[in-house]
Write a protein that holds these residues in place. Structure first.
Motif, PDB file in Angstrom:
ATOM      1  N   VAL A 185      -8.761  -8.121   2.260  1.00  0.00           N
ATOM      2  CA  VAL A 185      -8.860  -6.797   2.983  1.00  0.00           C
ATOM      3  C   VAL A 185      -8.708  -5.503   2.008  1.00  0.00           C
ATOM      4  O   VAL A 185      -9.027  -6.012   1.069  1.00  0.00           O
ATOM      5  N   GLY A 187      -7.880  -2.201   0.856  1.00  0.00           N
ATOM      6  CA  GLY A 187      -6.902  -1.530   0.888  1.00  0.00           C
ATOM      7  C   GLY A 187      -5.570  -2.026   0.731  1.00  0.00           C
ATOM      8  O   GLY A 187      -4.248  -2.284   1.785  1.00  0.00           O
ATOM      9  N   ALA A 192      -0.407  -3.708   6.366  1.00  0.00           N
ATOM     10  CA  ALA A 192      -1.667  -3.689   7.788  1.00  0.00           C
ATOM     11  C   ALA A 192      -1.666  -2.415   8.403  1.00  0.00           C
ATOM     12  O   ALA A 192      -2.489  -1.710   9.024  1.00  0.00           O
ATOM     13  N   ARG A 195      -4.417   0.152   8.208  1.00  0.00           N
ATOM     14  CA  ARG A 195      -6.112  -0.425   7.897  1.00  0.00           C
ATOM     15  C   ARG A 195      -6.554  -0.446   8.875  1.00  0.00           C
ATOM     16  O   ARG A 195      -7.901   0.454   8.330  1.00  0.00           O
ATOM     17  N   ILE A 198      -8.464   3.120   8.174  1.00  0.00           N
ATOM     18  CA  ILE A 198      -9.554   3.472   7.046  1.00  0.00           C
ATOM     19  C   ILE A 198     -10.180   2.894   7.460  1.00  0.00           C
ATOM     20  O   ILE A 198     -11.938   3.045   7.334  1.00  0.00           O
ATOM     21  N   LEU A 199     -10.453   1.872   8.049  1.00  0.00           N
ATOM     22  CA  LEU A 199     -11.844   0.245   8.369  1.00  0.00           C
ATOM     23  C   LEU A 199     -12.283   1.693   9.761  1.00  0.00           C
ATOM     24  O   LEU A 199     -13.849   1.590   9.243  1.00  0.00           O
TER      25      LEU A 199
END
Length: 209
Positions: A185, A187, A192, A195, A198-199
């Motif tokens: 994954v 970062g 979690a 995330r 970020i994605l």
């Protein structure tokens, strides 16, 4: 810097005089966490006015070793010209920071860039500026960012704007930006919870994972 300022503050609170010397190769405070940003030349501040105001002596040099003498000792160093010298001390604080070690990837030292230091960030910026002076189709450029931690994510998200600032929007929009992370994954140390955000940001910036 904080250790030197704190020593001066504590001495004043105790009503004592305490000579404090700060030894460092250069008199700059570099905004190291922000070196991924554009205009890295602006991301450092001259410490000398602050040190002078606080009554802290600045000495430019590289520490080599410390010799104990009684309750204190002598710090051996070399100045900017490479001349050996010494500083006496009663207390010695070692606060040398960190420096990135490049992984043993063939060609990385010769062709890669980093933003670990101010000089390195300027080198990357000069490379991006050179794109504007090099003839070629707009889609010629691919960029690979190694490491999907804090700095890698920030660099990947900032890179297209930095390319545009030097080489124009056409080159920036056509550039392929890749973010390489060895974990499953992006970062991984960030946990979690952030995330999905970020994605989403990486997808919006068309960064390929």
């Amino acid at each position: 810097l904080w250790a030197a300022l704190a020593a001066v503050r504590e001495a004043k609170l105790a009503g004592a005089e305490l000579p404090v010397t700060l030894l460092s190769p250069e008199p700059w405070l570099v905004m190291r966490p922000r070196l991924y940003e554009r205009d890295p030349a602006t991301l450092r501040e001259d410490l000398r006015p602050l040190l002078q105001a606080a009554g802290i002596r600045f000495v430019a040099g590289n520490a080599e070793d410390a010799v104990a003498e009684g309750a204190g000792g002598r710090l051996r160093y070399r100045d900017g010209a490479g001349v050996a010298a010494e500083l006496p001390f009663d207390r010695l604080v070692v606060a040398t920071g960190i420096r990135m070690t490049l992984p043993p990837v063939p060609g990385l030292a010769e062709r890669g860039f980093d933003v670990d230091s101010h000089d390195a960030a300027l080198k990357l910026d000069a490379h991006l500026a050179g794109l504007a002076a090099t003839a070629g189709p707009p889609d010629r450029d691919g960029f690979v960012v190694i490491g999907g931690g804090f700095t890698g994510i920030e660099m990947a998200l900032e890179l297209r704007d930095r390319i545009a600032a030097h080489a124009g929007d056409a080159v920036a929009e056509a550039a392929a930006i890749h973010l390489v992370e060895r974990s499953a994954v992006v970062g991984p140390e960030l946990g979690a919870n952030p995330r999905p955000v970020i994605l989403q940001a990486l997808a919006a910036a068309r960064v390929q994972l």
